[in-house]
Design a protein around this motif. Structure first.
Motif, short mmCIF file in Angstrom:
data_model
loop_
_atom_site.label_atom_id
_atom_site.label_comp_id
_atom_site.label_asym_id
_atom_site.label_seq_id
_atom_site.Cartn_x
_atom_site.Cartn_y
_atom_site.Cartn_z
N ARG A 27 6.20 7.13 -1.79
CA ARG A 27 6.59 5.36 -1.72
C ARG A 27 5.77 4.74 -1.60
O ARG A 27 5.74 3.35 -1.23
CB ARG A 27 8.72 5.71 -0.94
CG ARG A 27 8.55 3.55 -0.96
CD ARG A 27 10.34 3.51 -0.95
NE ARG A 27 10.21 2.52 -0.26
CZ ARG A 27 11.71 1.81 0.08
NH1 ARG A 27 12.74 3.08 0.05
NH2 ARG A 27 12.06 0.92 0.15
N PHE A 28 5.43 5.41 -0.54
CA PHE A 28 5.04 5.04 1.15
C PHE A 28 3.02 5.03 0.44
O PHE A 28 1.98 4.79 1.94
CB PHE A 28 5.24 5.15 2.20
CG PHE A 28 6.08 4.01 2.96
CD1 PHE A 28 6.14 2.83 3.35
CD2 PHE A 28 7.24 5.10 2.73
CE1 PHE A 28 7.72 2.56 3.06
CE2 PHE A 28 8.35 5.01 3.62
CZ PHE A 28 8.53 3.12 3.06
N ALA A 29 2.54 5.91 -0.29
CA ALA A 29 1.56 6.28 -0.94
C ALA A 29 0.16 5.37 -0.31
O ALA A 29 -0.49 5.28 0.29
CB ALA A 29 1.04 6.78 -2.19
N ALA A 30 0.91 3.48 -0.75
CA ALA A 30 -0.73 3.25 -0.40
C ALA A 30 -0.97 2.92 0.78
O ALA A 30 -2.18 3.17 1.27
CB ALA A 30 -0.19 1.65 -1.20
N LEU A 31 -0.12 2.70 1.52
CA LEU A 31 -0.14 2.10 2.85
C LEU A 31 -0.63 3.82 3.57
O LEU A 31 -1.20 3.55 4.75
CB LEU A 31 1.37 1.69 4.08
CG LEU A 31 1.58 1.69 4.99
CD1 LEU A 31 0.35 0.52 5.65
CD2 LEU A 31 2.66 1.76 6.29
N ILE A 32 0.50 4.51 3.88
CA ILE A 32 -0.88 5.65 4.23
C ILE A 32 -2.57 5.51 3.97
O ILE A 32 -2.95 6.22 4.39
CB ILE A 32 -0.05 7.55 3.41
CG1 ILE A 32 1.14 6.97 3.94
CG2 ILE A 32 -0.60 8.56 4.10
CD1 ILE A 32 2.34 8.57 3.89
N LEU A 33 -3.01 5.40 2.44
CA LEU A 33 -4.29 5.85 2.69
C LEU A 33 -4.76 4.34 3.01
O LEU A 33 -5.96 4.67 3.44
CB LEU A 33 -4.33 5.64 0.68
CG LEU A 33 -5.96 5.41 0.28
CD1 LEU A 33 -6.26 6.87 0.37
CD2 LEU A 33 -5.55 4.79 -1.50
N LEU A 34 -3.97 3.12 2.59
CA LEU A 34 -4.64 2.07 4.16
C LEU A 34 -4.90 3.00 5.33
O LEU A 34 -6.30 2.27 6.48
CB LEU A 34 -3.94 1.18 3.56
CG LEU A 34 -4.08 0.00 4.44
CD1 LEU A 34 -6.02 -0.65 4.07
CD2 LEU A 34 -3.58 -1.42 4.62
N LEU A 35 -4.50 3.40 6.01
CA LEU A 35 -3.67 4.05 7.66
C LEU A 35 -5.50 5.17 7.33
O LEU A 35 -6.25 4.77 8.38
CB LEU A 35 -2.89 4.12 8.19
CG LEU A 35 -2.24 3.01 7.85
CD1 LEU A 35 -0.82 3.33 8.18
CD2 LEU A 35 -2.42 2.23 9.04
N GLU A 36 -5.04 6.24 6.76
CA GLU A 36 -6.51 6.64 6.61
C GLU A 36 -8.47 5.82 6.77
O GLU A 36 -8.73 6.83 7.33
CB GLU A 36 -6.08 8.03 5.42
CG GLU A 36 -4.74 9.01 6.02
CD GLU A 36 -4.19 9.55 4.72
OE1 GLU A 36 -4.97 9.21 3.55
OE2 GLU A 36 -3.20 10.64 4.89
N GLU A 37 -7.97 5.60 5.75
CA GLU A 37 -9.46 4.78 5.53
C GLU A 37 -9.70 4.17 7.11
O GLU A 37 -10.84 3.70 7.25
CB GLU A 37 -9.27 3.83 4.13
CG GLU A 37 -8.88 4.61 2.51
CD GLU A 37 -9.16 3.11 1.69
OE1 GLU A 37 -8.64 2.83 2.18
OE2 GLU A 37 -9.09 3.59 0.57
#
Length: 52
Positions: A27-37
């Motif tokens: 569900r939060f994959a996009a947010l997790i990706l943004l924070l990892e970047e």
């Protein structure tokens, strides 16, 4: 002395998101990706962890 702007946080920061189920990870994959970047771009000033 450095001025602090309202609405901003002073770096360095470590953020841990805990109890992440596979459903929440999806569900939060996009947010997790943004924070990892952001972690990569901020070169040690921002640390981000997802903990199951």
């Amino acid at each position: 002395m450095r001025a602090i702007n309202p609405g901003y946080i002073q770096l360095s920061v470590e953020m841990n998101i805990i109890h992440v189920t596979p459903q929440k990870r999806t569900r939060f994959a996009a947010l997790i990706l943004l924070l990892e970047e952001a972690e990569g771009e901020l070169e040690g000033e921002w640390r981000f962890n997802v903990i199951d």
